[in-house]
Write a protein that holds these residues in place. Structure first.
Motif, PDB file in Angstrom:
ATOM      1  N   LEU A  10       0.816  -1.219   0.000  1.00 28.11           N
ATOM      2  CA  LEU A  10       0.000   0.000   0.000  1.00 28.11           C
ATOM      3  C   LEU A  10       0.846   1.264   0.000  1.00 28.11           C
ATOM      4  O   LEU A  10       0.349   2.337  -0.362  1.00 28.11           O
ATOM      5  CB  LEU A  10      -0.938   0.006   1.206  1.00 28.11           C
ATOM      6  N   SER A  11       2.093   1.174   0.402  1.00 28.82           N
ATOM      7  CA  SER A  11       2.938   2.374   0.406  1.00 28.82           C
ATOM      8  C   SER A  11       3.163   2.910  -1.004  1.00 28.82           C
ATOM      9  O   SER A  11       3.521   4.080  -1.187  1.00 28.82           O
ATOM     10  CB  SER A  11       4.281   2.076   1.069  1.00 28.82           C
ATOM     11  N   ARG A  12       2.906   2.073  -2.027  1.00 32.02           N
ATOM     12  CA  ARG A  12       3.059   2.512  -3.414  1.00 32.02           C
ATOM     13  C   ARG A  12       1.736   2.933  -4.038  1.00 32.02           C
ATOM     14  O   ARG A  12       1.701   3.320  -5.201  1.00 32.02           O
ATOM     15  CB  ARG A  12       3.708   1.395  -4.235  1.00 32.02           C
ATOM     16  N   ARG A  13       0.664   2.851  -3.276  1.00 36.80           N
ATOM     17  CA  ARG A  13      -0.657   3.205  -3.808  1.00 36.80           C
ATOM     18  C   ARG A  13      -0.734   4.655  -4.294  1.00 36.80           C
ATOM     19  O   ARG A  13      -1.389   4.924  -5.318  1.00 36.80           O
ATOM     20  CB  ARG A  13      -1.714   2.943  -2.729  1.00 36.80           C
ATOM     21  N   HIS A  43      -1.463   3.430   7.870  1.00 37.69           N
ATOM     22  CA  HIS A  43      -2.252   4.640   8.124  1.00 37.69           C
ATOM     23  C   HIS A  43      -2.302   5.430   6.820  1.00 37.69           C
ATOM     24  O   HIS A  43      -1.264   5.853   6.294  1.00 37.69           O
ATOM     25  CB  HIS A  43      -1.626   5.482   9.239  1.00 37.69           C
ATOM     26  N   VAL A  44      -3.497   5.589   6.281  1.00 40.45           N
ATOM     27  CA  VAL A  44      -3.695   6.234   4.986  1.00 40.45           C
ATOM     28  C   VAL A  44      -4.356   7.597   5.183  1.00 40.45           C
ATOM     29  O   VAL A  44      -5.331   7.713   5.936  1.00 40.45           O
ATOM     30  CB  VAL A  44      -4.579   5.359   4.066  1.00 40.45           C
ATOM     31  N   ILE A  45      -3.829   8.612   4.535  1.00 47.20           N
ATOM     32  CA  ILE A  45      -4.435   9.947   4.542  1.00 47.20           C
ATOM     33  C   ILE A  45      -4.934  10.247   3.143  1.00 47.20           C
ATOM     34  O   ILE A  45      -4.200  10.119   2.161  1.00 47.20           O
ATOM     35  CB  ILE A  45      -3.434  11.020   5.000  1.00 47.20           C
ATOM     36  N   SER A  46      -6.214  10.638   3.055  1.00 50.23           N
ATOM     37  CA  SER A  46      -6.836  10.958   1.777  1.00 50.23           C
ATOM     38  C   SER A  46      -7.032  12.457   1.682  1.00 50.23           C
ATOM     39  O   SER A  46      -7.485  13.089   2.638  1.00 50.23           O
ATOM     40  CB  SER A  46      -8.189  10.237   1.658  1.00 50.23           C
ATOM     41  N   PRO A  47      -6.715  13.073   0.562  1.00 53.62           N
ATOM     42  CA  PRO A  47      -6.838  14.532   0.443  1.00 53.62           C
ATOM     43  C   PRO A  47      -8.297  14.969   0.336  1.00 53.62           C
ATOM     44  O   PRO A  47      -9.199  14.167   0.116  1.00 53.62           O
ATOM     45  CB  PRO A  47      -6.076  14.836  -0.849  1.00 53.62           C
ATOM     46  N   VAL A  48      -8.515  16.264   0.510  1.00 57.82           N
ATOM     47  CA  VAL A  48      -9.840  16.850   0.328  1.00 57.82           C
ATOM     48  C   VAL A  48     -10.103  16.959  -1.171  1.00 57.82           C
ATOM     49  O   VAL A  48      -9.332  17.561  -1.907  1.00 57.82           O
ATOM     50  CB  VAL A  48      -9.931  18.236   0.985  1.00 57.82           C
ATOM     51  N   GLY A  89     -13.915  21.186   3.278  1.00 59.81           N
ATOM     52  CA  GLY A  89     -13.960  19.905   3.971  1.00 59.81           C
ATOM     53  C   GLY A  89     -12.631  19.550   4.614  1.00 59.81           C
ATOM     54  O   GLY A  89     -11.600  20.216   4.405  1.00 59.81           O
ATOM     55  N   LYS A  90     -12.668  18.486   5.387  1.00 59.58           N
ATOM     56  CA  LYS A  90     -11.468  18.003   6.067  1.00 59.58           C
ATOM     57  C   LYS A  90     -10.920  16.787   5.335  1.00 59.58           C
ATOM     58  O   LYS A  90     -11.676  16.017   4.735  1.00 59.58           O
ATOM     59  CB  LYS A  90     -11.793  17.612   7.511  1.00 59.58           C
ATOM     60  N   PRO A  91      -9.619  16.563   5.394  1.00 61.56           N
ATOM     61  CA  PRO A  91      -9.070  15.324   4.839  1.00 61.56           C
ATOM     62  C   PRO A  91      -9.521  14.126   5.673  1.00 61.56           C
ATOM     63  O   PRO A  91      -9.939  14.270   6.822  1.00 61.56           O
ATOM     64  CB  PRO A  91      -7.550  15.533   4.932  1.00 61.56           C
ATOM     65  N   ARG A  92      -9.432  12.990   5.099  1.00 60.72           N
ATOM     66  CA  ARG A  92      -9.842  11.766   5.773  1.00 60.72           C
ATOM     67  C   ARG A  92      -8.642  10.853   5.985  1.00 60.72           C
ATOM     68  O   ARG A  92      -7.699  10.873   5.195  1.00 60.72           O
ATOM     69  CB  ARG A  92     -10.926  11.048   4.962  1.00 60.72           C
ATOM     70  N   ASP A  93      -8.714  10.065   7.037  1.00 60.52           N
ATOM     71  CA  ASP A  93      -7.658   9.085   7.257  1.00 60.52           C
ATOM     72  C   ASP A  93      -8.270   7.734   7.585  1.00 60.52           C
ATOM     73  O   ASP A  93      -9.421   7.633   8.006  1.00 60.52           O
ATOM     74  CB  ASP A  93      -6.682   9.540   8.344  1.00 60.52           C
ATOM     75  N   PHE A  94      -7.485   6.692   7.351  1.00 57.75           N
ATOM     76  CA  PHE A  94      -7.920   5.310   7.528  1.00 57.75           C
ATOM     77  C   PHE A  94      -6.790   4.520   8.187  1.00 57.75           C
ATOM     78  O   PHE A  94      -5.617   4.731   7.869  1.00 57.75           O
ATOM     79  CB  PHE A  94      -8.249   4.656   6.178  1.00 57.75           C
ATOM     80  N   VAL A  95      -7.141   3.624   9.086  1.00 65.40           N
ATOM     81  CA  VAL A  95      -6.189   2.644   9.611  1.00 65.40           C
ATOM     82  C   VAL A  95      -6.616   1.295   9.043  1.00 65.40           C
ATOM     83  O   VAL A  95      -7.700   0.803   9.347  1.00 65.40           O
ATOM     84  CB  VAL A  95      -6.179   2.615  11.149  1.00 65.40           C
ATOM     85  N   ILE A  96      -5.762   0.716   8.203  1.00 63.01           N
ATOM     86  CA  ILE A  96      -6.163  -0.436   7.390  1.00 63.01           C
ATOM     87  C   ILE A  96      -5.238  -1.621   7.641  1.00 63.01           C
ATOM     88  O   ILE A  96      -4.002  -1.479   7.643  1.00 63.01           O
ATOM     89  CB  ILE A  96      -6.147  -0.069   5.898  1.00 63.01           C
TER      90      ILE A  96
END
Length: 623
Positions: free
Chosen positions: A474-477, A501-506, A512-519
């Motif tokens: 996933l580090s290359r996603r 831990h993934v951070i998704s941009p706005v 809006g706020k950015p989103r994050d995920f623990v996957i």
């Protein structure tokens, strides 16, 4: 049937709060922008419901042959419960039930193998309902999957009252059998699953096998790395019962009626004897008649034949508030003068004591004695933690599992199992409906009672192993998915599992706020030819990465990639994602047609795989 000389290798968030209106949830999935976050800008349902699926099912089976289909390995047994089968309460003895289960499962295994089979192990059994005198027990067994010389047999037990026609689910079980021939080595033929249920069981069987092989390692890691609550000092000493008071030892002589058609002692007979001594040990603690609720895995370590003397030992390892764990072991010897005994089997059984309203009563504490007693006491606490994790994560229905389950060393094996098996079960469901096709990319959809799922598919000119390595990292996603702004490797759990831990941009909303995920990302290589490489993704929670005011925490229930080898340098890439229908407003309306965002993202994925072909040699060396 007993293994004939074959060696073998509390509290989560309530499900009712999963979809609280106040809970902001975003799913990492293929959306209007691609493999990213689906926004909340209105929705209209894109499916026509069950009627269309029923019509499609009829179209796929115009002759109605599926209505009469029966698995060729299926064996059924029905028994009328007589007084000789019951205990003092007029309930069917669990030991007798285990005998019937073992016989039925063995006949199913032998039907598939075409040769004698012996029991290698029986997984955890949870008893949901008791069976009384005069009722009928119905046992159904079928082979879920065959490996080299072993196979997994699924067993379902129900009961019925012939007078009222009421029926109850009693328990489900999974047993592993090994085929044996004297003249040649056995190579079992493969199971060909037909129905949706068979396909799901077949797909998940390999993951269950992996979990069985890791069982001993799992409990050792739990004892070494986790803090097990030790309440010996805080308990009321006036109500403690010395553990030695519960010790039971009994000997049984194996006679011809106890043996199967191969001369080995019935595995079900040994299990019945084990249940008997365990019940005696439990009754000595509570001074009442206990009820068996759970049996932890039986694992047969060697054979036993007619003429053997079996020594069965049982002792209460630990007593909790409303339940107790009893440990049982079986040793065998041939002659009275033999000093060395063979260890045949060990198991752990959980008992409760019910009052007049069938509610569990509070039990007295157990006082472990000596270092060995304290070791058993502590391990019983660890096994209780594992049982809760297994029952909650593995055994319960997927709709009852919160989106993000806390991650810790005690449940990592079961979360990994749930992660991969959920994706395999989603893949095996039927019927997937082709909704759109554009630029050789197909979109399939599937609607269920509580879930909305979709499936993207394309063929890429690249080696399948190479694609597996690239997509599982996933580090290359971020190199091909604009919804992955940054990816941090939080923990490399083992070779096949990692937490990111993934951070998704706005996107689309400047305020809006950015989103994050623990996957949790779990990858699996295929067990047999024709099976896919699997990369499964699901949300977990970590204390080191809590929610923050700066970001909105997103979650994914079940998603990931399945990769099939289509030929030399040809790979079919499939992406699956599952969401709940209560959160359909998080899915944009352009899912009903294949948008340019889908094409752009999947095309970027394809180009990423093609651009990194040069890494093939190095990657294959590291796999």
């Amino acid at each position: 049937m007993e293994l004939g000389g074959v060696s073998s290798q509390d509290a989560y968030e309530p499900a009712s709060e999963m979809f609280s209106p106040s809970r902001k949830t975003t799913f990492l999935c293929l959306g209007s922008g691609g493999l990213g976050a689906w926004e909340t800008e209105g929705i209209t349902s894109i499916f026509s419901g069950r009627a269309s699926r029923k019509q499609m099912g009829q179209a796929q089976d115009p002759a109605g042959t599926m209505e009469t289909y029966r698995n060729p390995t299926e064996v059924q047994m029905s028994q009328l419960v007589l007084l000789c089968h019951t205990n003092h309460r007029g309930e069917l003895s669990v030991g007798q039930l285990l005998k019937w289960i073992d016989i039925t499962a063995c006949l199913s295994a032998e039907r598939h193998a075409g040769c004698p089979c012996v029991t290698a192990s029986v997984d955890d059994i949870y008893f949901e309902h008791t069976i009384r005198t005069g009722q009928v027990v119905n046992i159904k067994a079928k082979v879920n999957r065959a490996f080299n010389s072993s196979m997994e047999v699924g067993i379902q037990v129900t009961s019925e009252d012939p007078c009222t026609e009421k029926q109850w689910n009693v328990c489900k079980a999974l047993a592993t059998f090994v085929a044996q021939r004297e003249s040649s080595k056995v190579k079992l033929k493969q199971i060909l699953p037909v129905t949706e249920e068979e396909k799901m069981e077949y797909s998940v069987a390999a993951e269950r096998r992996r979990m069985r092989l890791l069982y001993t390692e799992t409990i050792q890691d739990l004892l070494a790395n986790s803090v097990i609550q030790n309440d010996l000092e805080s308990r009321d000493c006036t109500k403690k019962v010395p553990a030695e008071k519960t010790r039971v030892e009994s000997v049984e002589l194996v006679l011809p009626p106890h043996a199967n058609h191969q001369g080995n002692t019935f595995g079900g007979q040994i299990m019945a004897w084990m249940e008997n001594v365990a019940t005696i040990a439990a009754s000595r603690l509570c001074q009442a008649h206990p009820t068996l609720k759970t049996i932890e895995m039986f694992h047969f370590r060697g054979p036993s034949q007619v003429g053997d003397r079996l020594v069965l030992k049982a002792i209460v390892n630990n007593a909790f508030k409303n339940s107790m764990e009893v440990g049982v072991c079986v040793e065998a010897y041939r002659q009275e003068m033999e000093s060395c005994r063979r260890h045949l089997n060990s198991a752990f059984m959980t008992f409760v004591v019910l009052d007049g309203d069938d509610q569990p009563i509070t039990l007295p504490w157990i006082q472990p004695q000596g270092q060995e007693g304290k070791r058993r006491y502590r391990e019983a606490s660890a096994r209780k933690k594992m049982r809760l994790d297994r029952k909650y994560i593995v055994s319960c229905k997927q709709a009852e599992v919160p989106l993000s389950v806390p991650w810790d060393p005690s449940n990592q094996v079961y979360l990994s199992y749930n992660n991969v098996s959920s994706l395999k079960m989603l893949m095996a469901k039927d019927p997937w409906v082709l909704t759109s096709e554009s630029s050789k990319i197909k979109l399939y959809t599937l609607e269920e009672d509580k879930f909305l799922s979709f499936h993207m598919e394309m063929t890429v000119c690249t080696d399948t192993t190479q694609a597996f390595l690239l997509l599982s990292d996933l580090s290359r996603r971020p190199e091909w998915d604009k919804h992955y702004q940054s990816v941090e490797l939080v923990q490399q759990v083992d070779e096949d599992d990692a937490i990111y831990h993934v951070i998704s941009p706005v996107l689309g909303d400047p305020d809006g706020k950015p989103r994050d995920f623990v996957i949790l990302a779990s990858r699996r290589k295929p067990c047999d030819s024709g099976e896919p490489y699997v990369i499964a993704l699901r949300s977990v929670t970590l204390p080191t990465h809590p929610e923050t005011p700066e970001r909105i925490r997103g979650e994914t229930l079940c998603s990931g990639f399945c990769l099939w080898r289509e030929g030399d340098q040809q790979t079919k890439v499939s992406y699956y994602n599952q969401a709940t229908t209560s959160l359909l407003n998080y899915v944009t309306t352009n899912v009903s047609g294949l948008s340019s965002g889908f094409i752009t993202t999947f095309k970027a994925c394809e180009q990423f795989l093609l651009d990194n072909k040069s890494e093939l040699a190095l990657s294959l060396q590291n796999l």
